[in-house]
Write a protein that holds these residues in place. Structure first.
Motif, PDB file in Angstrom:
ATOM      1  N   VAL A  41     -31.704 -34.098  36.777  1.00 49.42           N
ATOM      2  CA  VAL A  41     -30.335 -34.398  36.388  1.00 49.42           C
ATOM      3  C   VAL A  41     -30.352 -35.263  35.131  1.00 49.42           C
ATOM      4  CG1 VAL A  41     -28.241 -35.636  37.074  1.00 49.42           C
ATOM      5  CG2 VAL A  41     -29.401 -34.170  38.689  1.00 49.42           C
ATOM      6  N   ALA A  42     -31.281 -36.204  35.078  1.00 45.82           N
ATOM      7  CA  ALA A  42     -31.383 -37.061  33.899  1.00 45.82           C
ATOM      8  C   ALA A  42     -31.740 -36.216  32.688  1.00 45.82           C
ATOM      9  CB  ALA A  42     -32.422 -38.147  34.120  1.00 45.82           C
ATOM     10  N   GLU A  43     -32.622 -35.281  32.899  1.00 47.32           N
ATOM     11  CA  GLU A  43     -33.011 -34.390  31.796  1.00 47.32           C
ATOM     12  C   GLU A  43     -31.824 -33.531  31.373  1.00 47.32           C
ATOM     13  OE1 GLU A  43     -35.874 -30.615  31.296  1.00 47.32           O
ATOM     14  OE2 GLU A  43     -36.721 -32.248  32.494  1.00 47.32           O
ATOM     15  N   LEU A  44     -31.093 -33.049  32.357  1.00 51.93           N
ATOM     16  CA  LEU A  44     -29.910 -32.257  32.058  1.00 51.93           C
ATOM     17  C   LEU A  44     -28.866 -33.102  31.327  1.00 51.93           C
ATOM     18  CD1 LEU A  44     -28.578 -29.458  32.454  1.00 51.93           C
ATOM     19  CD2 LEU A  44     -27.656 -30.313  34.595  1.00 51.93           C
ATOM     20  N   ALA A  45     -28.677 -34.328  31.774  1.00 53.47           N
ATOM     21  CA  ALA A  45     -27.707 -35.224  31.132  1.00 53.47           C
ATOM     22  C   ALA A  45     -28.167 -35.560  29.723  1.00 53.47           C
ATOM     23  CB  ALA A  45     -27.544 -36.485  31.958  1.00 53.47           C
ATOM     24  N   THR A  46     -29.491 -35.737  29.557  1.00 47.46           N
ATOM     25  CA  THR A  46     -30.024 -36.050  28.229  1.00 47.46           C
ATOM     26  C   THR A  46     -29.799 -34.868  27.300  1.00 47.46           C
ATOM     27  OG1 THR A  46     -31.753 -37.352  29.339  1.00 47.46           O
ATOM     28  CG2 THR A  46     -32.086 -36.850  27.022  1.00 47.46           C
ATOM     29  N   ARG A  47     -30.087 -33.680  27.786  1.00 45.15           N
ATOM     30  CA  ARG A  47     -29.841 -32.484  26.955  1.00 45.15           C
ATOM     31  C   ARG A  47     -28.359 -32.348  26.604  1.00 45.15           C
ATOM     32  NH1 ARG A  47     -32.167 -27.578  29.874  1.00 45.15           N
ATOM     33  NH2 ARG A  47     -33.403 -28.892  31.164  1.00 45.15           N
ATOM     34  N   GLN A  48     -27.554 -32.630  27.647  1.00 41.89           N
ATOM     35  CA  GLN A  48     -26.113 -32.545  27.410  1.00 41.89           C
ATOM     36  C   GLN A  48     -25.693 -33.574  26.366  1.00 41.89           C
ATOM     37  OE1 GLN A  48     -24.311 -30.122  28.601  1.00 41.89           O
ATOM     38  NE2 GLN A  48     -22.377 -30.850  27.742  1.00 41.89           N
ATOM     39  N   LEU A  49     -26.257 -34.770  26.437  1.00 41.99           N
ATOM     40  CA  LEU A  49     -25.940 -35.811  25.456  1.00 41.99           C
ATOM     41  C   LEU A  49     -26.438 -35.420  24.072  1.00 41.99           C
ATOM     42  CD1 LEU A  49     -26.611 -39.130  27.395  1.00 41.99           C
ATOM     43  CD2 LEU A  49     -24.436 -38.282  26.560  1.00 41.99           C
ATOM     44  N   GLU A  50     -27.608 -34.794  24.019  1.00 43.36           N
ATOM     45  CA  GLU A  50     -28.147 -34.340  22.725  1.00 43.36           C
ATOM     46  C   GLU A  50     -27.244 -33.265  22.134  1.00 43.36           C
ATOM     47  OE1 GLU A  50     -32.139 -33.075  23.510  1.00 43.36           O
ATOM     48  OE2 GLU A  50     -32.865 -35.123  23.591  1.00 43.36           O
ATOM     49  N   ARG A  51     -26.825 -32.350  23.019  1.00 42.51           N
ATOM     50  CA  ARG A  51     -25.907 -31.307  22.537  1.00 42.51           C
ATOM     51  C   ARG A  51     -24.598 -31.920  22.066  1.00 42.51           C
ATOM     52  NH1 ARG A  51     -26.072 -27.088  27.336  1.00 42.51           N
ATOM     53  NH2 ARG A  51     -28.272 -26.673  27.240  1.00 42.51           N
ATOM     54  N   GLN A  52     -24.105 -32.886  22.844  1.00 42.76           N
ATOM     55  CA  GLN A  52     -22.856 -33.550  22.467  1.00 42.76           C
ATOM     56  C   GLN A  52     -23.033 -34.280  21.140  1.00 42.76           C
ATOM     57  OE1 GLN A  52     -20.022 -33.193  24.204  1.00 42.76           O
ATOM     58  NE2 GLN A  52     -18.960 -34.323  22.603  1.00 42.76           N
ATOM     59  N   ALA A  53     -24.174 -34.952  20.937  1.00 39.75           N
ATOM     60  CA  ALA A  53     -24.428 -35.668  19.680  1.00 39.75           C
ATOM     61  C   ALA A  53     -24.532 -34.667  18.527  1.00 39.75           C
ATOM     62  CB  ALA A  53     -25.704 -36.504  19.788  1.00 39.75           C
ATOM     63  N   GLU A  54     -25.185 -33.545  18.848  1.00 33.99           N
ATOM     64  CA  GLU A  54     -25.310 -32.495  17.825  1.00 33.99           C
ATOM     65  C   GLU A  54     -23.940 -31.923  17.463  1.00 33.99           C
ATOM     66  OE1 GLU A  54     -27.440 -28.273  17.909  1.00 33.99           O
ATOM     67  OE2 GLU A  54     -28.805 -29.905  18.484  1.00 33.99           O
ATOM     68  N   GLN A  55     -23.120 -31.703  18.474  1.00 39.54           N
ATOM     69  CA  GLN A  55     -21.753 -31.212  18.214  1.00 39.54           C
ATOM     70  C   GLN A  55     -20.944 -32.249  17.436  1.00 39.54           C
ATOM     71  OE1 GLN A  55     -20.111 -30.139  22.009  1.00 39.54           O
ATOM     72  NE2 GLN A  55     -21.061 -28.105  21.998  1.00 39.54           N
ATOM     73  N   ASN A  56     -21.129 -33.504  17.829  1.00 38.17           N
ATOM     74  CA  ASN A  56     -20.427 -34.567  17.092  1.00 38.17           C
ATOM     75  C   ASN A  56     -20.884 -34.598  15.634  1.00 38.17           C
ATOM     76  OD1 ASN A  56     -18.970 -35.321  19.321  1.00 38.17           O
ATOM     77  ND2 ASN A  56     -20.320 -37.018  19.883  1.00 38.17           N
ATOM     78  N   GLN A  57     -22.196 -34.426  15.439  1.00 36.96           N
ATOM     79  CA  GLN A  57     -22.740 -34.404  14.072  1.00 36.96           C
ATOM     80  C   GLN A  57     -22.131 -33.234  13.298  1.00 36.96           C
ATOM     81  OE1 GLN A  57     -24.764 -36.688  12.831  1.00 36.96           O
ATOM     82  NE2 GLN A  57     -24.974 -35.711  10.846  1.00 36.96           N
ATOM     83  N   ARG A  58     -22.095 -32.077  13.918  1.00 38.28           N
ATOM     84  CA  ARG A  58     -21.496 -30.915  13.250  1.00 38.28           C
ATOM     85  C   ARG A  58     -20.014 -31.145  12.959  1.00 38.28           C
ATOM     86  NH1 ARG A  58     -23.803 -26.218  17.033  1.00 38.28           N
ATOM     87  NH2 ARG A  58     -25.998 -26.462  16.547  1.00 38.28           N
ATOM     88  N   MET A  59     -19.312 -31.737  13.924  1.00 40.45           N
ATOM     89  CA  MET A  59     -17.895 -32.018  13.723  1.00 40.45           C
ATOM     90  C   MET A  59     -17.704 -32.985  12.547  1.00 40.45           C
ATOM     91  SD  MET A  59     -15.802 -30.403  15.612  1.00 40.45           S
ATOM     92  CE  MET A  59     -14.382 -31.240  16.191  1.00 40.45           C
ATOM     93  N   ALA A  60     -18.568 -33.978  12.472  1.00 43.02           N
ATOM     94  CA  ALA A  60     -18.466 -34.946  11.372  1.00 43.02           C
ATOM     95  C   ALA A  60     -18.726 -34.240  10.035  1.00 43.02           C
ATOM     96  CB  ALA A  60     -19.452 -36.098  11.581  1.00 43.02           C
ATOM     97  N   GLU A  61     -19.729 -33.372  10.011  1.00 44.70           N
ATOM     98  CA  GLU A  61     -20.029 -32.621   8.783  1.00 44.70           C
ATOM     99  C   GLU A  61     -18.857 -31.716   8.403  1.00 44.70           C
ATOM    100  OE1 GLU A  61     -23.643 -30.515   9.529  1.00 44.70           O
ATOM    101  OE2 GLU A  61     -24.889 -32.328   9.389  1.00 44.70           O
ATOM    102  N   LEU A  62     -18.307 -31.044   9.432  1.00 43.47           N
ATOM    103  CA  LEU A  62     -17.152 -30.184   9.168  1.00 43.47           C
ATOM    104  C   LEU A  62     -15.963 -30.990   8.652  1.00 43.47           C
ATOM    105  CD1 LEU A  62     -17.172 -27.649  12.155  1.00 43.47           C
ATOM    106  CD2 LEU A  62     -17.459 -27.134   9.740  1.00 43.47           C
ATOM    107  N   GLN A  63     -15.772 -32.168   9.248  1.00 41.33           N
ATOM    108  CA  GLN A  63     -14.674 -33.013   8.782  1.00 41.33           C
ATOM    109  C   GLN A  63     -14.912 -33.462   7.339  1.00 41.33           C
ATOM    110  OE1 GLN A  63     -14.179 -36.164  11.631  1.00 41.33           O
ATOM    111  NE2 GLN A  63     -12.934 -34.891  13.009  1.00 41.33           N
TER     112      GLN A  63
END
Length: 190
Positions: free
Chosen positions: A28-50
């Motif tokens: 679950v921790a690994e899944l949450a970490t991956r989810q957080l990485e994906r979320q950070a990656e999405q946030n990074q993409r959103m920031a770049e798009l903005q």
């Protein structure tokens, strides 16, 4: 939306961590970490798009400002050209009026000049007669008149008096021979 997903993911991680075993916890921790990485990656993409949207918006605003400035410059140039065309039209209209005035006035002036010339020409003989009549003519004395009449009488072609006889057979005064003493006698009588 990003702000809501982060607390939800953290809550899920805590709940799964408390209820599961360590193997499952690690999973679950690994899944949450991956989810957080994906979320950070999405946030990074959103920031770049903005940032891209912001830079595109800035470029669009700059292009719009440039186009408005060009439009204002073109409108000023068009207004200047309109003013110049209006000025030229006014000059052309003034020239047209001037030509129309000349066309109307020139025949009147020509007729007036012609009439004045006719009056001058008709008065010229009267002026000449007046000048001739106003001259002081000294009357000829008797002696000059007598000499003129005698010369006319004895000439072959009289100028003052026509010949009395038109008969060529009848001799005139010069045709008669005059004695030499008769010229002396006429001089003495004078």
């Amino acid at each position: 939306m990003e702000k809501l997903t982060l607390p939800i993911i953290l809550t899920l991680i805590l709940l799964t961590g408390a209820s599961c075993s360590s193997d499952e916890n690690s999973r679950v921790a690994e899944l949450a970490t991956r989810q957080l990485e994906r979320q950070a990656e999405q946030n990074q993409r959103m920031a770049e798009l903005q940032q891209e949207v912001a830079s595109g918006s800035r470029e669009l605003v700059e292009a719009d400002a440039r186009s408005r400035q060009e439009m204002a410059t073109l409108q000023r140039e068009m207004q200047t050209e309109r003013n110049e065309i209006g000025h030229q039209r006014d000059q052309l209209e003034a020239e047209r009026r001037d030509i129309a005035d000349h066309r109307h006035r020139d025949p009147i002036i020509a007729a007036a000049i012609t009439r004045v010339a006719m009056v001058v020409v008709s008065l010229l003989p009267l002026l000449i007669c007046w000048l001739l009549l106003s001259q002081k003519i000294e009357p000829a004395d008797d002696q000059q008149m007598t000499e003129l009449l005698l010369e006319d009488l004895i000439s072959a072609e009289p100028r003052l008096m026509p010949p009395e006889n038109t008969n060529p057979g009848k001799p005139r005064l010069p045709d008669f021979q005059q004695p030499p003493d008769s010229t002396h006698s006429t001089e003495r009588s004078e």
